[in-house]
Scaffold this active site. Structure first.
Site, PDB file in Angstrom:
ATOM      1  N   SER A  18      68.283  64.780  64.529  1.00 52.28           N
ATOM      2  CA  SER A  18      68.207  64.869  65.992  1.00 52.28           C
ATOM      3  C   SER A  18      69.492  65.458  66.552  1.00 52.28           C
ATOM      4  O   SER A  18      70.557  65.387  65.922  1.00 52.28           O
ATOM      5  CB  SER A  18      67.982  63.487  66.596  1.00 52.28           C
TER       6      SER A  18
HETATM    7  C1  LIG Z   1      63.706  63.093  64.405  1.00 55.92           C
HETATM    8  S1  LIG Z   1      63.422  62.562  62.781  1.00 55.92           S
HETATM    9  C2  LIG Z   1      64.564  61.229  62.575  1.00 55.92           C
HETATM   10  C3  LIG Z   1      65.978  61.634  62.731  1.00 55.92           C
HETATM   11  C4  LIG Z   1      66.953  60.643  62.202  1.00 55.92           C
HETATM   12  N1  LIG Z   1      66.883  59.346  62.834  1.00 55.92           N
HETATM   13  C5  LIG Z   1      68.398  61.169  62.242  1.00 55.92           C
HETATM   14  O1  LIG Z   1      69.262  60.449  61.776  1.00 55.92           O
HETATM   15  O2  LIG Z   1      68.653  62.279  62.710  1.00 55.92           O
HETATM   16  C6  LIG Z   1      61.898  61.662  62.943  1.00 55.92           C
HETATM   17  C7  LIG Z   1      61.445  60.983  61.689  1.00 55.92           C
HETATM   18  O3  LIG Z   1      60.414  60.081  62.018  1.00 55.92           O
HETATM   19  C8  LIG Z   1      59.604  59.960  60.888  1.00 55.92           C
HETATM   20  N2  LIG Z   1      58.337  59.305  61.255  1.00 55.92           N
HETATM   21  C9  LIG Z   1      57.281  59.834  61.922  1.00 55.92           C
HETATM   22  N3  LIG Z   1      56.324  58.913  62.046  1.00 55.92           N
HETATM   23  C10 LIG Z   1      56.782  57.778  61.467  1.00 55.92           C
HETATM   24  C11 LIG Z   1      56.249  56.477  61.286  1.00 55.92           C
HETATM   25  N4  LIG Z   1      55.020  56.157  61.730  1.00 55.92           N
HETATM   26  N5  LIG Z   1      57.000  55.559  60.653  1.00 55.92           N
HETATM   27  C12 LIG Z   1      58.241  55.858  60.187  1.00 55.92           C
HETATM   28  N6  LIG Z   1      58.785  57.080  60.328  1.00 55.92           N
HETATM   29  C13 LIG Z   1      58.082  58.023  60.962  1.00 55.92           C
HETATM   30  C14 LIG Z   1      59.457  61.384  60.389  1.00 55.92           C
HETATM   31  O4  LIG Z   1      59.068  61.425  59.037  1.00 55.92           O
HETATM   32  C15 LIG Z   1      60.853  61.930  60.651  1.00 55.92           C
HETATM   33  O5  LIG Z   1      61.634  61.908  59.493  1.00 55.92           O
END
Ligand SMILES: C[S@@+](CC[C@H](N)C(=O)[O-])C[C@H]1O[C@@H](n2cnc3c(N)ncnc32)[C@H](O)[C@@H]1O
Length: 401
Positions: free
Chosen positions: A77
């Site tokens: 992000s």
């Molecule tokens: C924007 S990224 C996370 C960025 C991260 N927190 C960072 O340190 O930059 C969003 C993440 O959410 C995960 N995601 C989407 N749906 C999800 C769910 N139902 N449960 C857990 N993770 C999920 C995706 O696989 C993705 O890796």
């Protein structure tokens, strides 16, 4: 894109110091602990394949994984948004924190904030992401962060209750586990999508439900799995689509597309256009039949649809007509004035309803932070009260002050 001083481009420590300074200047970082965390964690080590200037850009995300259509499903992000959300979370030393959506970097920041007495767990639905986060965390000295592979919809029951739950994918709803998994005075920070717009909302517990402490517009990759958004979408033609999460709204693609070919009716409200977050929330909850109109750059340049639709704009739709917001410069209304474009046989009545709301907004509610957003879990009352949005696990209710 934020430009970086040329002499620093190969020096991650200098880039990081610049990033922290800029995040403070932009009021994304407002506290010393968050500044110290951003200064401590080597962000570039969580984006080893990215150029340093991208890794340390304030507003750009770093791509991590795309789906089969080339759309991002995981990114690191943007630093600006991470700072805003960590400030919203108000994390203290010794806390137990769950992050939903992993990458490693944000979890490392949280570990800095909770210190050695705190516990950080990060969960992701995608094995590749969990494995990658694990490697980056270990490699950067954050081996104590726990990584879990699971659908975050059900939380991570092993570590409950959490003082903070921070969701880092756009959620359409708030599943019961995110409320029951919090301590009594816990806080949930979640990018919640309401009527097509996502806001990072810091929610505190309020009886059985949640009440907002703060909210900020945000953009995130969508939540996958059980909690994935279910919206109806109608593509009117190449580059023009309307979508809605209101099950009561019917989208007739053919009739709405035909409406766009009828002459457009343009009307002006005489009311100020500003504070797009609050205005949009107000409109999408008050419009009698709300959808969101999106148009591509090509369509906007052709003159068929106004530029307000580039990022999506609240639209009022009927079976065969559509109205949406536009703006123009007007010093008499403080810089910009809001107006409406309408097409179709009912253009006039739709424009009237829309204009009245624009005026009422300007008169009664035009203030930053004017909304309080509640999440009330459980079965929805029938009929649905005014200013509420039906979700699967409860309702979102907005009040204005
Ligand atoms: C924007 S990224 C996370 C960025 C991260 N927190 C960072 O340190 O930059 C969003 C993440 O959410 C995960 N995601 C989407 N749906 C999800 C769910 N139902 N449960 C857990 N993770 C999920 C995706 O696989 C993705 O890796």
């Amino acid at each position: 894109m934020t430009t970086i001083d040329e002499p620093h481009v190969h020096d991650p420590d200098a880039l990081r110091a610049d990033m922290v300074r800029a995040l403070r200047d932009q009021d994304a970082i407002t506290s010393e602990p968050v500044a110290a965390a951003f200064a401590a964690v080597p962000r570039h080590r969580f984006a080893p394949d990215a150029p340093l200037d991208l890794a340390y850009d304030l507003h750009r995300t770093v791509p991590v994984k795309k789906d089969e259509h080339g759309l991002d499903i995981s990114v690191m992000s943007a630093a600006h948004l991470q700072a805003v959300m960590l400030e919203q979370a108000n994390i203290e030393p010794g806390m137990k924190v769950l992050e939903i959506g992993s990458g490693g970097y944000n979890a490392a920041l949280i570990q800095e904030l909770v210190g050695s007495d705190g516990v950080v767990t990060t969960v992701d639905i995608d094995r590749d992401i969990v494995d990658r986060a694990r490697l980056c965390l270990d490699d950067s000295g954050y081996g104590q962060v726990k990584t879990v592979l699971a659908d975050g919809e059900t939380g991570v029951p092993d570590g409950t209750p959490y003082d903070r739950i921070i969701v880092t994918a756009a959620a359409w709803d708030i599943p019961p586990s995110w409320i029951s998994g919090l301590t009594g005075n816990g806080r949930l920070v979640v990018p919640l999508t309401v009527r097509g717009t996502t806001r990072s909302i810091a929610f505190d517990r309020d009886g059985e439900g949640l009440v907002s402490h703060s909210y900020r517009l945000a953009r995130f990759v969508p939540m996958q799995g059980e909690g994935a958004a279910k919206e109806s979408k109608a593509v009117l033609r190449d580059g023009v689509a309307v979508q809605t999460d209101d099950v009561r709204v019917r989208l007739n693609a053919e009739a709405l597309n035909h409406a766009l070919d009828t002459p457009k009716m343009e009307s002006w409200s005489g009311a100020a256009y500003d504070l797009p977050d609050e205005l949009e929330l107000y409109l999408t909850l008050q419009l009698s039949s709300a959808a969101r109109l999106h148009a591509s750059k090509d369509v906007v340049e052709s003159g068929l649809v106004d530029a307000s639709a580039l990022l999506g704009v609240p639209a009022l739709v009927s079976e065969d007509s559509i109205a949406y917001r536009i703006r123009r410069e007007n010093e008499d209304t403080g810089g910009f004035e809001s107006g409406v474009v309408a097409h179709g046989p009912q253009a006039e009545s739709l424009a009237d309803e829309y204009l009245n709301l624009l005026r009422r907004w300007a008169q009664d509610h035009r203030r930053r932070g004017a909304a309080t957003i509640r999440f009330l879990p459980g079965p929805a009352p029938s009929p649905l009260p005014q200013d509420t949005v039906l979700k699967r696990h409860g309702i979102v209710a907005v009040s204005w002050h």
